[in-house]
Design a protein around this motif. Structure first.
Motif, PDB file in Angstrom:
ATOM      1  N   PHE A 296     -18.096 -22.289  -9.724  1.00 55.69           N
ATOM      2  CA  PHE A 296     -16.862 -22.441  -8.961  1.00 55.69           C
ATOM      3  C   PHE A 296     -16.736 -21.275  -8.012  1.00 55.69           C
ATOM      4  O   PHE A 296     -17.271 -20.196  -8.258  1.00 55.69           O
ATOM      5  CB  PHE A 296     -15.630 -22.386  -9.874  1.00 55.69           C
ATOM      6  N   ASP A 297     -15.984 -21.450  -6.967  1.00 57.96           N
ATOM      7  CA  ASP A 297     -15.523 -20.303  -6.194  1.00 57.96           C
ATOM      8  C   ASP A 297     -14.335 -19.748  -6.971  1.00 57.96           C
ATOM      9  O   ASP A 297     -13.316 -20.414  -7.114  1.00 57.96           O
ATOM     10  CB  ASP A 297     -15.089 -20.772  -4.804  1.00 57.96           C
ATOM     11  N   LEU A 298     -14.486 -18.546  -7.487  1.00 58.04           N
ATOM     12  CA  LEU A 298     -13.477 -18.048  -8.415  1.00 58.04           C
ATOM     13  C   LEU A 298     -12.071 -18.006  -7.815  1.00 58.04           C
ATOM     14  O   LEU A 298     -11.088 -18.305  -8.483  1.00 58.04           O
ATOM     15  CB  LEU A 298     -13.865 -16.641  -8.895  1.00 58.04           C
ATOM     16  N   ASP A 299     -11.985 -17.693  -6.527  1.00 60.08           N
ATOM     17  CA  ASP A 299     -10.657 -17.580  -5.925  1.00 60.08           C
ATOM     18  C   ASP A 299      -9.957 -18.923  -5.840  1.00 60.08           C
ATOM     19  O   ASP A 299      -8.782 -19.050  -6.174  1.00 60.08           O
ATOM     20  CB  ASP A 299     -10.762 -16.987  -4.514  1.00 60.08           C
ATOM     21  N   THR A 300     -10.670 -19.915  -5.350  1.00 61.50           N
ATOM     22  CA  THR A 300     -10.023 -21.205  -5.134  1.00 61.50           C
ATOM     23  C   THR A 300     -10.241 -22.182  -6.280  1.00 61.50           C
ATOM     24  O   THR A 300      -9.584 -23.213  -6.350  1.00 61.50           O
ATOM     25  CB  THR A 300     -10.575 -21.875  -3.868  1.00 61.50           C
ATOM     26  N   MET A 301     -11.180 -21.882  -7.156  1.00 58.17           N
ATOM     27  CA  MET A 301     -11.599 -22.782  -8.222  1.00 58.17           C
ATOM     28  C   MET A 301     -12.100 -24.120  -7.684  1.00 58.17           C
ATOM     29  O   MET A 301     -11.980 -25.155  -8.332  1.00 58.17           O
ATOM     30  CB  MET A 301     -10.473 -22.996  -9.249  1.00 58.17           C
ATOM     31  N   GLU A 302     -12.650 -24.070  -6.460  1.00 61.11           N
ATOM     32  CA  GLU A 302     -13.328 -25.251  -5.925  1.00 61.11           C
ATOM     33  C   GLU A 302     -14.704 -25.344  -6.583  1.00 61.11           C
ATOM     34  O   GLU A 302     -15.419 -24.345  -6.624  1.00 61.11           O
ATOM     35  CB  GLU A 302     -13.537 -25.074  -4.411  1.00 61.11           C
ATOM     36  N   PRO A 303     -15.073 -26.524  -7.074  1.00 63.38           N
ATOM     37  CA  PRO A 303     -16.416 -26.632  -7.642  1.00 63.38           C
ATOM     38  C   PRO A 303     -17.462 -26.433  -6.556  1.00 63.38           C
ATOM     39  O   PRO A 303     -17.255 -26.857  -5.415  1.00 63.38           O
ATOM     40  CB  PRO A 303     -16.466 -28.066  -8.181  1.00 63.38           C
ATOM     41  N   LEU A 304     -18.557 -25.787  -6.906  1.00 66.50           N
ATOM     42  CA  LEU A 304     -19.620 -25.559  -5.935  1.00 66.50           C
ATOM     43  C   LEU A 304     -20.797 -26.491  -6.156  1.00 66.50           C
ATOM     44  O   LEU A 304     -21.834 -26.346  -5.525  1.00 66.50           O
ATOM     45  CB  LEU A 304     -20.090 -24.098  -6.036  1.00 66.50           C
ATOM     46  N   VAL A 305     -20.631 -27.437  -7.087  1.00 61.92           N
ATOM     47  CA  VAL A 305     -21.778 -28.226  -7.496  1.00 61.92           C
ATOM     48  C   VAL A 305     -22.288 -29.176  -6.427  1.00 61.92           C
ATOM     49  O   VAL A 305     -23.383 -29.718  -6.553  1.00 61.92           O
ATOM     50  CB  VAL A 305     -21.469 -29.037  -8.780  1.00 61.92           C
ATOM     51  N   ASN A 306     -21.510 -29.404  -5.373  1.00 65.17           N
ATOM     52  CA  ASN A 306     -22.034 -30.287  -4.333  1.00 65.17           C
ATOM     53  C   ASN A 306     -22.349 -29.535  -3.043  1.00 65.17           C
ATOM     54  O   ASN A 306     -22.486 -30.121  -1.995  1.00 65.17           O
ATOM     55  CB  ASN A 306     -21.067 -31.438  -4.056  1.00 65.17           C
TER      56      ASN A 306
ATOM     57  N   ALA B 262     -10.903 -32.776 -11.356  1.00 65.54           N
ATOM     58  CA  ALA B 262      -9.967 -33.444 -12.256  1.00 65.54           C
ATOM     59  C   ALA B 262      -9.934 -32.753 -13.606  1.00 65.54           C
ATOM     60  O   ALA B 262      -8.869 -32.583 -14.211  1.00 65.54           O
ATOM     61  CB  ALA B 262     -10.362 -34.912 -12.415  1.00 65.54           C
ATOM     62  N   ILE B 263     -11.101 -32.352 -14.079  1.00 68.19           N
ATOM     63  CA  ILE B 263     -11.159 -31.683 -15.380  1.00 68.19           C
ATOM     64  C   ILE B 263     -10.382 -30.374 -15.317  1.00 68.19           C
ATOM     65  O   ILE B 263      -9.589 -30.058 -16.217  1.00 68.19           O
ATOM     66  CB  ILE B 263     -12.627 -31.401 -15.790  1.00 68.19           C
ATOM     67  N   THR B 264     -10.619 -29.614 -14.262  1.00 71.58           N
ATOM     68  CA  THR B 264      -9.919 -28.334 -14.137  1.00 71.58           C
ATOM     69  C   THR B 264      -8.418 -28.541 -14.116  1.00 71.58           C
ATOM     70  O   THR B 264      -7.660 -27.814 -14.773  1.00 71.58           O
ATOM     71  CB  THR B 264     -10.357 -27.619 -12.847  1.00 71.58           C
ATOM     72  N   LYS B 265      -8.004 -29.559 -13.369  1.00 75.59           N
ATOM     73  CA  LYS B 265      -6.565 -29.826 -13.281  1.00 75.59           C
ATOM     74  C   LYS B 265      -6.005 -30.135 -14.655  1.00 75.59           C
ATOM     75  O   LYS B 265      -4.957 -29.640 -15.060  1.00 75.59           O
ATOM     76  CB  LYS B 265      -6.349 -31.001 -12.332  1.00 75.59           C
ATOM     77  N   ARG B 266      -6.765 -30.977 -15.397  1.00 76.27           N
ATOM     78  CA  ARG B 266      -6.285 -31.392 -16.694  1.00 76.27           C
ATOM     79  C   ARG B 266      -6.232 -30.241 -17.687  1.00 76.27           C
ATOM     80  O   ARG B 266      -5.323 -30.130 -18.497  1.00 76.27           O
ATOM     81  CB  ARG B 266      -7.174 -32.518 -17.230  1.00 76.27           C
ATOM     82  N   LEU B 267      -7.243 -29.366 -17.642  1.00 81.40           N
ATOM     83  CA  LEU B 267      -7.274 -28.275 -18.614  1.00 81.40           C
ATOM     84  C   LEU B 267      -6.362 -27.130 -18.220  1.00 81.40           C
ATOM     85  O   LEU B 267      -6.019 -26.290 -19.043  1.00 81.40           O
ATOM     86  CB  LEU B 267      -8.710 -27.761 -18.768  1.00 81.40           C
ATOM     87  N   GLY B 268      -6.025 -27.097 -16.936  1.00 77.18           N
ATOM     88  CA  GLY B 268      -5.180 -25.988 -16.491  1.00 77.18           C
ATOM     89  C   GLY B 268      -5.995 -25.003 -15.683  1.00 77.18           C
ATOM     90  O   GLY B 268      -6.826 -24.282 -16.228  1.00 77.18           O
ATOM     91  N   VAL B 269      -5.743 -24.965 -14.383  1.00 75.67           N
ATOM     92  CA  VAL B 269      -6.541 -24.117 -13.487  1.00 75.67           C
ATOM     93  C   VAL B 269      -6.555 -22.664 -13.938  1.00 75.67           C
ATOM     94  O   VAL B 269      -7.597 -22.013 -13.959  1.00 75.67           O
ATOM     95  CB  VAL B 269      -5.993 -24.200 -12.047  1.00 75.67           C
ATOM     96  N   ASP B 270      -5.394 -22.157 -14.306  1.00 73.86           N
ATOM     97  CA  ASP B 270      -5.338 -20.742 -14.666  1.00 73.86           C
ATOM     98  C   ASP B 270      -6.168 -20.440 -15.894  1.00 73.86           C
ATOM     99  O   ASP B 270      -6.846 -19.407 -15.978  1.00 73.86           O
ATOM    100  CB  ASP B 270      -3.884 -20.313 -14.899  1.00 73.86           C
ATOM    101  N   ARG B 271      -6.092 -21.375 -16.872  1.00 76.75           N
ATOM    102  CA  ARG B 271      -6.844 -21.161 -18.101  1.00 76.75           C
ATOM    103  C   ARG B 271      -8.336 -21.079 -17.794  1.00 76.75           C
ATOM    104  O   ARG B 271      -9.043 -20.186 -18.274  1.00 76.75           O
ATOM    105  CB  ARG B 271      -6.562 -22.308 -19.060  1.00 76.75           C
ATOM    106  N   VAL B 272      -8.810 -22.021 -16.998  1.00 74.59           N
ATOM    107  CA  VAL B 272     -10.243 -22.047 -16.704  1.00 74.59           C
ATOM    108  C   VAL B 272     -10.621 -20.846 -15.842  1.00 74.59           C
ATOM    109  O   VAL B 272     -11.642 -20.194 -16.069  1.00 74.59           O
ATOM    110  CB  VAL B 272     -10.639 -23.357 -15.995  1.00 74.59           C
ATOM    111  N   ARG B 273      -9.766 -20.530 -14.871  1.00 73.70           N
ATOM    112  CA  ARG B 273     -10.091 -19.411 -13.991  1.00 73.70           C
ATOM    113  C   ARG B 273     -10.174 -18.114 -14.777  1.00 73.70           C
ATOM    114  O   ARG B 273     -11.082 -17.311 -14.580  1.00 73.70           O
ATOM    115  CB  ARG B 273      -9.066 -19.271 -12.867  1.00 73.70           C
TER     116      ARG B 273
END
Lengths: 514, 282, 290
Positions: A260-270, A489-500
């Motif tokens: 992920f880009d840690l700041d935005t939590m945008e996935p980098l996988v694509n 979607a997964i990040t949203k569901r789990l909570g962005v802050d938690r994952v970040r």
């Protein structure tokens, strides 16, 4: 000499010899009974452990199926029983079911196991249920010897909550009898104009793998192929793809995240770096053995370890299999760092950067670790068991039994002389092995697993997307775009802050901030 | 001529299917004597001819030390759980099936067929989602990691099959037999037990066999609902399935696990005969 | 139908036992489907129909149902035809048929989790016997597990191998429970084998056939271990059946709430489908002849 003086001298000498012999014998009493060279004194040695009295208490251990990690668990459990009087019960579970076996009791509040052996990347999900390793164990000499990588892997938010008992990584394995073979080298040079060597990049891997595919180059009457990889979707393919993607996507000068880009939590996988790795993987199917695109780890081990392919990469198992005493390719294999890449995607500039000297990004892949449950009523016994398991006498002895799955993770484990002398490895094999493994530790451009809560959801999504690309259901870009959407979607569901918050720990390791 | 073609086709079908059925077992038998060397170079078949046999795959199932598992204990555990749950399910299930076949039940708009369907519909839901609910259920009654806990779950698993299958078999028997028995002075239970049940022997035998098979071979619940104390056979065998899949020990265990069921099948097969009383009335 | 005031004594012990054990898990699963119980938050919160909405948009779930439909319809039909054929060949010659009867029921006695691994080794394209034997017979080898169509066929082969026994043994028992008179009558009428079968045997076996087909459809729909061991749902998602997809979501990813919703939807759809199938089969099988 006078008789009395002579007698005195003889008696003195005899006493001295006797006492020394007695002393020596006492130091070896453990190695007589147990499969170790000799007991190394320390707070978790055989001697020290035998002083503990756990009679009447039971320790429950959850571990992997026999033999990888499962057999040493059971072996040391039995020894622990004999030394301390405790009763130790061990349960063996195949890897695919291990997460659920540990997680259901955790989530329902059932105290089922005191000690667990599991995959270290589940730390994001398990950490709330684990007991931190008490300082006295961290201070033990055997723990101080653990290398930086594996101390990092055991740490969560600054505390050590996993107990290092093993060290794993992905590295390149090759048939040295091919790479060094004059005839084959000539053939290769003739066809391609290039020197045959250990591939420095994945593109070179592809080129060489293709050349050595679908003909018998080792003279055993069976066709050989280019590469054996872990490709079966819900097996462990997610790690294989990370190995292939790492050098394209992990830019040594671009900080702030790999998944992920840690700041935005945008996935980098694509991003193009990732897609390039996936493209290589899809193309690799051309030089895999029959059925190779459904190989699980077990098939990869049989394939490379049995001499079918020129290359493999992933954990130690295939290498260990190849080096088994009865293996027909014993001492005919070598180890090297994972191939790198000449171009690396720079997401800050949105362009590919060219690297004349290939970019390497060692993947400090997850492996086996252990931990003690927070809810355990036997934490003292549990930690003593783990310390005993990994004590300085047991560890080298475990290293030598290939099927145990215990691999180097201490600074004392990287001496080639050990493998040459104790395991009968050829010097080149031992040297390439130790150099490769210790080199990974020194790298400043490391990639770690996605050690966040919900890691299985991310990895399962990743594997499904890559699998669709492999099956040509979708193009690599489209497949990875799908994965990126699902990751959001997964990040949203789990909570962005938690994952970040959790991912920040991983990035700190990768960016060498600690 | 027609008879020869007919009989010939019959035997051809039987031979072909027998080969298909036996194939995997023969392969498992051969593979159980293999080791690394015999597997990695390609398919091998006959011991001593194609490869050097080894007893590794068998030894590891009965090992006393830490190198393998010892399936003797799990064998017994499986036996206990299977027999008890099967017998209880058979008893309760055939009673219920007989009731549904002979009597009329009403629960609002729902009738016999719906009740029977309710039973079998319990088998529809995928077991995996029941992991946590069943876990919590057994946890509440402190039945986790016990034989009794598993027996209860298996009864819930087997009752539907018993009821669904036996209803059809009971329906095949005319109620005139029951009525004759009742007229002779039997209670309904007596009629059920003495007259109808013996007529249903083939159905009962097959249902019993099915119960045994499903309970003996269950992996999921035996795995999810136990920890260290209770270990059933499938779970203990799967404990050998490590990073490198042990072709030999999984082959040998597939054969070992099936042995009691084969004996059961041989023993029960003799009861697959036509009923004696059928047609006695007409 | 009979009447008796003891009728409840027959039905209720079994019914109540079943209800006692399953009622809590079923209700709990239903309740879970309205929660967001996940790997990070194992709690019974209430999120309304969010999970169900998500399932409706989940293309992977619907694709898995389509895959499942293909597999189940194919294997159950094949198993029924072969099983019936085998039962017919073996129900009358008692002596010679003993061996075959026992042999034919052995496949379903193997533990699915273990025999799937044996089949995996058989389908192994580099080290397994099937392609090896095909090559020996100069036949083309099949990419059993590496291409979508052949992978699906491989999964079906394993299912047919194992569960034809089930259909076979139940039909056999059913045949043995048939009354003698219609056969005596048919013999007197000079009917040949086929006519006897079509006008006597088949119609009489219709009710039990329906029962067997229903139960086979239910069981086959739960196919999971075979897929897991053979292909992991691959290549891509081509062999991913609903039960396997639900397994991934529930016990690998621990999206417990979501997978509960998926199972409830699956359950409801199956009940509707089975009711329709049962009705259809009854009309076709029972309505004819006799």
């Amino acid at each position: 000499m006078e008789r009395t003086k002579m007698t005195k001298m003889v008696v003195t000498i005899a006493l001295a010899v006797g006492l020394t012999a007695g002393g020596v014998a006492r130091a070896d009493k453990w190695s007589e009974k147990y499969p170790i060279k000799k007991d190394i004194p320390g707070p978790a040695s055989y001697e020290a452990t035998s002083q503990k009295d756990y009679k009447g208490r039971t320790l429950n251990i959850l571990t992997h199926a026999i033999p990888v990690m499962g057999e040493p668990t059971a072996l040391h459990a039995k020894q622990f029983e004999e030394l301390t009087g405790a009763k130790v019960k061990v349960v063996h579970v195949p890897f695919g079911d291990l997460f659920q076996k540990a997680m259901i009791p955790f989530q329902t509040g059932q105290a089922a196991y005191d000690v667990m052996f599991y995959a270290s990347l589940w730390i994001g999900d398990f950490n709330a249920y684990l007991a931190p390793v008490p300082q006295k164990y961290v201070d033990m000499p055997q723990m101080q010897e653990v290398t930086r990588n594996y101390k990092d892997v055991a740490t969560w938010e600054g505390k050590m909550i996993q107990f290092p008992v093993d060290g794993d990584r992905h590295y390149l394995k090759y048939r040295s009898d091919v790479i060094n073979n004059p005839e084959l080298r000539a053939k290769y040079k003739e066809k391609t104009g290039k020197e045959l060597r250990v591939p420095q990049t994945w593109k070179e891997y592809d080129e060489i793998g293709r050349f050595f595919n679908d003909w018998d180059w080792d003279g055993d009457g069976e066709k050989n192929y280019g590469s054996a990889e872990v490709v079966a979707r819900d097996n462990l393919m997610f790690s294989a793809i990370i190995s292939r993607v790492a050098p394209y996507a992990k830019h040594p000068d671009v900080k702030g995240g790999f998944f992920f880009d840690l700041d935005t939590m945008e996935p980098l996988v694509n991003t193009p770096g990732w897609v390039e790795g996936v493209k290589d993987f899809v193309a690799a199917q051309d030089y895999m053995p029959p059925g190779g695109n459904n190989f699980g780890l077990g098939d990869e081990i049989f394939s490379f370890g049995g001499g079918q392919t020129l290359f493999s990469y992933s954990w130690d198992d295939a290498f260990v299999q190849a080096m088994e005493p009865k293996s027909r390719i014993r001492n005919l294999v070598g180890a090297a760092p994972l191939p790198g890449a000449h171009k690396v995607w720079n997401r800050k500039t949105g362009k590919w950067d060219n690297f004349d000297k290939p970019n390497y990004a060692p993947y400090i892949c997850w492996g086996w670790t252990s931990a003690v449950a927070k809810a355990s009523k036997n934490k003292d016994m549990a930690f003593d068991y783990l310390a005993f398991f990994a004590n300085q006498a047991n560890h080298p002895s475990d290293l030598l039994v290939g099927r145990f799955g215990v691999n180097p993770f201490r600074t004392t484990d990287f001496d080639p002389k050990f493998y040459i002398k104790e395991a009968g490895w050829a010097p080149d094999v031992a040297k390439t092995y130790c150099a490769t493994l210790s080199g990974m530790d020194k790298s400043r451009n490391r990639v770690f697993d996605l050690r966040v809560p919900g890691v299985n959801q991310y990895m399962s999504s990743l594997a499904t997307g890559v699998s669709k690309a492999l099956a040509k259901q979708l193009t690599p870009q489209k497949a990875m775009d799908e994965v990126a959407v699902e990751w959001k979607a997964i990040t949203k569901r789990l909570g962005v802050d938690r994952v970040r918050k959790a991912y920040a720990n991983v990035v700190a390791l990768e960016d060498n901030l600690k | 001529m027609r008879i020869i073609i007919y009989k010939g086709t019959k035997y051809l079908v039987l031979i072909l299917w027998s080969a298909f059925v036996a194939g995997p077992f023969l392969w498992a038998l051969s593979t159980s004597f293999k080791n690394d060397a015999a597997v990695v170079s390609g398919a091998t078949y006959i011991p001593f001819v194609d490869f050097e046999p080894s007893l590794e795959g068998w030894r590891i199932l009965f090992s006393a030390d830490t190198e393998g598992v010892n399936i003797a204990g799990p064998y017994i555990s499986s036996l206990i759980v299977t027999v008890v749950s099967s017998l209880v399910s058979l008893a309760l299930g055939t009673l219920a099936a007989y009731g549904l076949s002979r009597f009329t039940f009403r629960a609002g708009p729902l009738g016999n067929k719906d009740i029977a369907f309710f039973f079998i519909s319990q088998r529809i839901i995928t077991p995996v989602v029941l992991a946590i609910p069943y876990f919590l259920l057994l946890k509440t009654f402190q039945l986790l990691d016990t034989h009794i806990g598993l027996i209860l779950i298996y009864i819930a698993m087997l009752l539907p099959i018993v009821v669904w299958v036996m209803v059809d078999f009971f329906n095949n028997i005319s109620t005139e037999l029951d009525e004759a028995a009742l007229v002779d002075g039997c209670t309904p239970l007596g009629a059920f037990y003495k007259i109808i049940l013996p007529e249903c022997t083939p159905g009962l035998v097959v249902t019993g066999l099915l119960c045994f098979i499903f309970a003996w071979n269950d992996f999921f619940f035996a795995f999810t609902l136990t920890f260290v104390d209770t270990q059933l056979l499938p779970v203990s065998i799967v404990a050998l399935n490590s990073s490198k899949v042990p072709w030999w020990s999984l082959s040998s265990s597939s054969l070992v696990a099936i042995v009691p069921l084969v004996f059961l099948a041989i023993w029960l097969e003799r009861y697959l005969t036509r009923g004696a009383l059928l047609g006695a009335l007409k | 139908m009979l009447e008796s005031r003891y009728k409840y004594l027959f039905l209720l012990p079994g019914l109540f036992t079943l209800l006692a054990i399953i009622i809590f898990p079923l209700v709990f699963t239903f309740r879970l489907s309205f929660s967001s119980w996940d790997v990070v938050a194992p709690a019974l919160d209430f999120i309304g129909f969010d999970n169900y909405v998500r399932v409706f948009h989940d293309m992977r779930f619907w694709e898995s149902l389509a895959t499942l439909g293909t597999v189940v319809l194919s294997v159950v039909s094949i198993e029924y035809i072969i099983g019936f054929g085998l039962a017919l060949t073996l129900w009358q010659d008692i002596e010679k048929s003993r061996f075959f009867r026992v042999l034919f029921i052995i496949p379903m006695m193997s533990t699915p989790v273990i025999i799937s691994v044996v089949w995996r080794t058989m389908f192994h394209e580099s080290l397994g016997p099937i392609n090896d034997l095909l090559a020996m017979l100069n036949l083309p080898t099949v990419p059993w597990l590496s291409k979508p169509t052949s992978a699906l066929i491989a999964v079906m082969i394993v299912d047919v191998w194992q569960w034809t026994s089930f259909v076979f043994i139940l039909l056999l028992a059913g045949l043995l429970s048939l009354p003698h008179e219609p056969y005596e009558a048919a013999a007197m009428d000079g009917a040949n084998h086929f006519q006897t079968f079509w006008h006597v045997t088949f119609p009489m076996m219709a009710p039990i056939s329906i029962g067997i087909l229903i139960i086979r459809i239910i069981e086959a729909s739960k196919i999971m271990e075979t897929v897991y061991v053979l292909t992991s749902g691959g290549p891509g998602t081509s062999t991913e059946t609903s039960a396997y997809y639900i397994f991934i979501r529930s016990l690998r990813e621990f999206q417990i709430g979501y997978s509960s919703a998926m199972s409830i939807i699956y359950l409801l759809m199956m009940i509707v489908a089975l009711t329709l199938i049962a009705r259809g089969l009854t009309r076709v099988l029972v309505g004819k002849g006799g």
